[in-house]
Design an enzyme around this catalytic site. Structure first.
Site, PDB file in Angstrom:
ATOM      1  N   LEU A 140      -6.896  -8.051   0.662  1.00  0.00           N
ATOM      2  CA  LEU A 140      -7.188  -9.172   1.559  1.00  0.00           C
ATOM      3  C   LEU A 140      -7.445  -8.674   2.973  1.00  0.00           C
ATOM      4  CD1 LEU A 140      -4.638  -9.838   3.666  1.00  0.00           C
ATOM      5  CD2 LEU A 140      -3.608 -10.722   1.596  1.00  0.00           C
ATOM      6  N   CYS A 166      -3.109  -1.954   9.103  1.00  0.00           N
ATOM      7  CA  CYS A 166      -3.512  -1.184   7.919  1.00  0.00           C
ATOM      8  C   CYS A 166      -4.314   0.080   8.218  1.00  0.00           C
ATOM      9  CB  CYS A 166      -4.292  -2.086   6.965  1.00  0.00           C
ATOM     10  SG  CYS A 166      -3.236  -3.358   6.264  1.00  0.00           S
ATOM     11  N   ALA A 187     -19.969  -1.045  16.762  1.00  0.00           N
ATOM     12  CA  ALA A 187     -19.240  -0.177  17.685  1.00  0.00           C
ATOM     13  C   ALA A 187     -18.325  -1.061  18.516  1.00  0.00           C
ATOM     14  CB  ALA A 187     -20.232   0.550  18.584  1.00  0.00           C
ATOM     15  N   THR A 244       0.861  -1.188   0.000  1.00  0.00           N
ATOM     16  CA  THR A 244       0.000   0.000   0.000  1.00  0.00           C
ATOM     17  C   THR A 244       0.894   1.233   0.000  1.00  0.00           C
ATOM     18  OG1 THR A 244      -1.674  -1.213   1.230  1.00  0.00           O
ATOM     19  CG2 THR A 244      -1.820   1.195   1.279  1.00  0.00           C
ATOM     20  N   LYS A 298      -6.730   2.019  -3.047  1.00  0.00           N
ATOM     21  CA  LYS A 298      -6.439   1.236  -1.838  1.00  0.00           C
ATOM     22  C   LYS A 298      -6.639   2.082  -0.581  1.00  0.00           C
ATOM     23  CE  LYS A 298      -5.090  -1.733   1.057  1.00  0.00           C
ATOM     24  NZ  LYS A 298      -5.911  -2.850   1.443  1.00  0.00           N
ATOM     25  N   ARG A 311      -0.522  -5.848  15.810  1.00  0.00           N
ATOM     26  CA  ARG A 311      -0.069  -4.506  15.482  1.00  0.00           C
ATOM     27  C   ARG A 311      -1.206  -3.506  15.719  1.00  0.00           C
ATOM     28  NH1 ARG A 311       2.772  -5.734   9.701  1.00  0.00           N
ATOM     29  NH2 ARG A 311       1.056  -7.218   9.562  1.00  0.00           N
ATOM     30  N   LYS A 342      -2.495   3.128  10.020  1.00  0.00           N
ATOM     31  CA  LYS A 342      -1.396   3.735   9.248  1.00  0.00           C
ATOM     32  C   LYS A 342      -1.898   4.294   7.912  1.00  0.00           C
ATOM     33  CE  LYS A 342       0.709  -0.034   6.561  1.00  0.00           C
ATOM     34  NZ  LYS A 342       0.208   0.347   5.234  1.00  0.00           N
TER      35      LYS A 342
HETATM   36  P1  NAD Z   1       4.683  -7.550   6.899  1.00  0.00           P
HETATM   37  O1  NAD Z   1       5.363  -6.596   7.797  1.00  0.00           O
HETATM   38  O2  NAD Z   1       3.880  -8.669   7.467  1.00  0.00           O
HETATM   39  O3  NAD Z   1       5.764  -8.193   5.908  1.00  0.00           O
HETATM   40  C1  NAD Z   1       6.695  -7.477   5.191  1.00  0.00           C
HETATM   41  C2  NAD Z   1       7.887  -8.395   4.896  1.00  0.00           C
HETATM   42  O4  NAD Z   1       8.761  -7.733   3.997  1.00  0.00           O
HETATM   43  C3  NAD Z   1       8.721  -8.750   6.136  1.00  0.00           C
HETATM   44  O5  NAD Z   1       8.854 -10.137   6.242  1.00  0.00           O
HETATM   45  C4  NAD Z   1      10.077  -8.078   5.852  1.00  0.00           C
HETATM   46  O6  NAD Z   1      11.184  -8.787   6.400  1.00  0.00           O
HETATM   47  C5  NAD Z   1      10.097  -8.091   4.327  1.00  0.00           C
HETATM   48  N1  NAD Z   1      11.048  -7.184   3.715  1.00  0.00           N
HETATM   49  C6  NAD Z   1      11.399  -5.921   4.078  1.00  0.00           C
HETATM   50  N2  NAD Z   1      12.328  -5.438   3.220  1.00  0.00           N
HETATM   51  C7  NAD Z   1      12.558  -6.396   2.293  1.00  0.00           C
HETATM   52  C8  NAD Z   1      13.403  -6.481   1.166  1.00  0.00           C
HETATM   53  N3  NAD Z   1      14.195  -5.464   0.810  1.00  0.00           N
HETATM   54  N4  NAD Z   1      13.397  -7.613   0.434  1.00  0.00           N
HETATM   55  C9  NAD Z   1      12.602  -8.643   0.797  1.00  0.00           C
HETATM   56  N5  NAD Z   1      11.778  -8.626   1.858  1.00  0.00           N
HETATM   57  C10 NAD Z   1      11.762  -7.508   2.610  1.00  0.00           C
HETATM   58  O7  NAD Z   1       3.794  -6.651   5.944  1.00  0.00           O
HETATM   59  P2  NAD Z   1       2.332  -6.995   5.345  1.00  0.00           P
HETATM   60  O8  NAD Z   1       1.312  -6.925   6.418  1.00  0.00           O
HETATM   61  O9  NAD Z   1       2.426  -8.195   4.491  1.00  0.00           O
HETATM   62  O10 NAD Z   1       2.105  -5.713   4.423  1.00  0.00           O
HETATM   63  C11 NAD Z   1       2.826  -5.514   3.225  1.00  0.00           C
HETATM   64  C12 NAD Z   1       2.189  -4.370   2.465  1.00  0.00           C
HETATM   65  O11 NAD Z   1       0.863  -4.742   2.061  1.00  0.00           O
HETATM   66  C13 NAD Z   1       2.018  -3.078   3.271  1.00  0.00           C
HETATM   67  O12 NAD Z   1       2.170  -1.980   2.425  1.00  0.00           O
HETATM   68  C14 NAD Z   1       0.595  -3.168   3.778  1.00  0.00           C
HETATM   69  O13 NAD Z   1       0.038  -1.904   4.031  1.00  0.00           O
HETATM   70  C15 NAD Z   1      -0.082  -3.838   2.589  1.00  0.00           C
HETATM   71  N6  NAD Z   1      -1.300  -4.572   2.930  1.00  0.00           N
HETATM   72  C16 NAD Z   1      -1.352  -5.297   4.089  1.00  0.00           C
HETATM   73  C17 NAD Z   1      -2.514  -6.013   4.388  1.00  0.00           C
HETATM   74  C18 NAD Z   1      -2.631  -6.791   5.669  1.00  0.00           C
HETATM   75  O14 NAD Z   1      -3.751  -7.141   6.025  1.00  0.00           O
HETATM   76  N7  NAD Z   1      -1.555  -7.086   6.377  1.00  0.00           N
HETATM   77  C19 NAD Z   1      -3.599  -6.003   3.495  1.00  0.00           C
HETATM   78  C20 NAD Z   1      -3.489  -5.278   2.313  1.00  0.00           C
HETATM   79  C21 NAD Z   1      -2.329  -4.567   2.039  1.00  0.00           C
END
Ligand code: NAD
Length: 442
Positions: free
Chosen positions: A157, A267, A259, A121, A211, A335, A270
């Site tokens: 998701l 998400c 509520a 995101t 998003k 988180r 942030k």
């Molecule tokens: P997360 O923190 O669970 O995982 C991120 C992973 O990326 C970690 O394992 C970290 O070690 C790895 N990483 C960091 N730098 C890296 C690099 N240079 N090379 C390879 N791996 C690296 O994050 P998440 O919850 O999966 O979220 C990822 C993105 O998706 C965010 O932008 C989030 O906002 C978005 N998102 C999350 C959700 C959710 O429900 N968690 C849903 C939709 C979108």
């Protein structure tokens, strides 16, 4: 198709496993060597229903691989997903350092034309930044001959049903104005687009904003209902009745009208903050978003205030049973969880917590380690033993029909603070329980 996914988190791991399940050849890369090693040994780092089996099957079939070797990963993929974290920077804007680090890695190792798919995101304009960074490095490598395109493909998701959401997405947003790229993206997602057309193609900036707009809309619904709940309490109305009364209007609908103790997770908080900062940066005053954030921050302390008032501000030496640590059911993610704000406030007031969560116990242990004022209990019943009161913070199914007599027998005082409105106030009254919930006559 050969697919590379950077980032083995909630999004990268689930998306990688689901893409492998439909037959793509997927390599997932992370910089966390321990995570990668443990995955290879069959340890799944997060809890998501159905995920473990999916990973194990596809790993065994050789369609899903895990590595820290970025060069090999870049070489593997026809498309490169960026699915790394975008945590808030100090001022609340999205920190793009992980996204741009992946862009650099791809640029350093790519040897053929590539499509870079941004699944993280990210604020509007990030695809341009990723493109600029890649071009810069290709220039330095004197490899201007290598073509690439950056697509925005946000992920929708929901934690707790992430596998099901990725297997059967309600929409697949593809942000590109390049028809060749669109074709490849359509091929990649074809297995998920069979029942009816789910692919929505738009320009990159609209996809990036979509998003944020989605998450901010959902956060707005929650903050609105929390505001109504606080009003209902003062006015002597019942928010559960109001919820049904308005949810029955198809223009409003029943979804996301609960509520509670405030929204959390990785998400909503942030993303609301990041969109406010984006607006600030162009001198646009995002009044609605700011109100949503203020209401949520206040809502996270509503339960504590009720508890403190009930015990005449004398919480020191008291012990509280707490059910639910994860920010929502069916995940172990803590988180920004309301449980954390509440526990930390209770500890500051000198109270102890006996907590239980069906999945987030390891995560709580990881965050808080061993401390005298936190006892992580093996069952929800064990958490009650000798506690002064019960607090419910997450609406897990396992908490919805408890043995009320057992609760009463085990608590020092017959009182439940319910941050998720799980029970009928009248029933609690009949059982002789003081029942304090959100937005109802307590
Ligand atoms: P997360 O923190 O669970 O995982 C991120 C992973 O990326 C970690 O394992 C970290 O070690 C790895 N990483 C960091 N730098 C890296 C690099 N240079 N090379 C390879 N791996 C690296 O994050 P998440 O919850 O999966 O979220 C990822 C993105 O998706 C965010 O932008 C989030 O906002 C978005 N998102 C999350 C959700 C959710 O429900 N968690 C849903 C939709 C979108």
């Amino acid at each position: 198709m050969k697919v590379t996914v950077f980032g083995i988190g909630y999004v990268g791991l689930v998306q990688g496993a689901v893409l492998a399940e439909v037959g793509h050849d997927v390599v997932c890369i992370d910089i966390d060597a321990m995570k990668v090693e443990r995955l290879k040994q069959g340890y799944i780092p997060i809890y998501e229903p159905g995920l473990e089996a999916l990973i194990k099957e596809n790993y065994a079939a050789g369609r899903l691989k895990f590595t820290t070797d970025a060069a090999a990963g870049v070489k593997h993929g026809d498309v490169q997903f960026i699915a790394v974290g975008t945590p808030p920077d100090e001022d609340g804007s999205a920190d793009l350092k992980y996204v741009l680090a992946v862009a650099e890695t791809i640029a350093q190792h790519m040897e053929r034309s590539q499509i870079i798919i941004d699944k993280s995101t990210v604020p509007v304009g990030t695809a341009d930044k990723v493109s600029a960074r890649i071009s810069q490095i290709l220039d330095l490598r004197r490899r201007k001959d290598l073509n690439f395109d950056v697509v925005s493909n946000p992920e929708f998701l929901k934690e707790g049903s992430a596998v099901a959401d990725c297997m059967r997405p309600d929409r697949i947003v593809i942000g590109t104005s390049n028809t060749a790229t669109e074709e490849i993206m359509r091929e990649l997602y074809a297995p998920f687009n069979r029942n009816h057309e789910k692919i929505i193609v738009m320009d990159v900036r609209s996809a990036e904003l979509t998003k944020y707009a989605a998450n901010c809309m959902l956060a707005t619904k929650i903050s609105f209902m929390n505001e109504m709940a606080n009003l209902a309490e003062i006015l002597g109305a019942d928010i559960e009745m109001v919820r049904q009364g308005i949810g029955s209007d198809p223009r409003i609908g029943y979804q996301f009208l609960y509520a509670g103790a405030g929204y959390g997770g990785s998400c909503f908080p942030k993303d609301v903050q990041a969109l406010i900062r984006t607006a600030d940066s162009i001198n646009f005053d995002a009044k609605v978003l700011k109100a949503v954030e203020i209401r949520n921050n206040e809502q996270k302390s509503v339960l504590f205030k009720k508890i403190s008032k009930y015990f005449n501000d004398e919480l020191s030496g008291k012990t509280f049973a707490l059910w639910g640590l994860s920010f929502k059911p069916n995940t172990d993610d803590m988180r920004e969880a309301p449980s954390r704000i509440l526990m930390e406030a209770l500890w500051r007031a000198g109270a102890k917590v006996q907590a239980f969560d069906p999945e987030a116990m390891e995560e709580a242990q990881r965050i808080y380690g061993s401390r005298d004022d936190l006892n992580l209990c093996g069952t929800k019943e064990a958490a009650l033993k000798g506690a002064d009161a019960l607090i419910i913070v997450t609406e897990w199914q396992a908490f919805k029909a408890p043995n009320i007599d057992f609760i009463k027998q085990n608590l020092k005082k017959s009182v439940i603070f319910d941050g998720r409105n799980l029970y009928e106030p009248k029933r609690m009254q009949k059982k002789g329980i003081d029942y304090l919930s959100i937005g109802r006559k307590n």
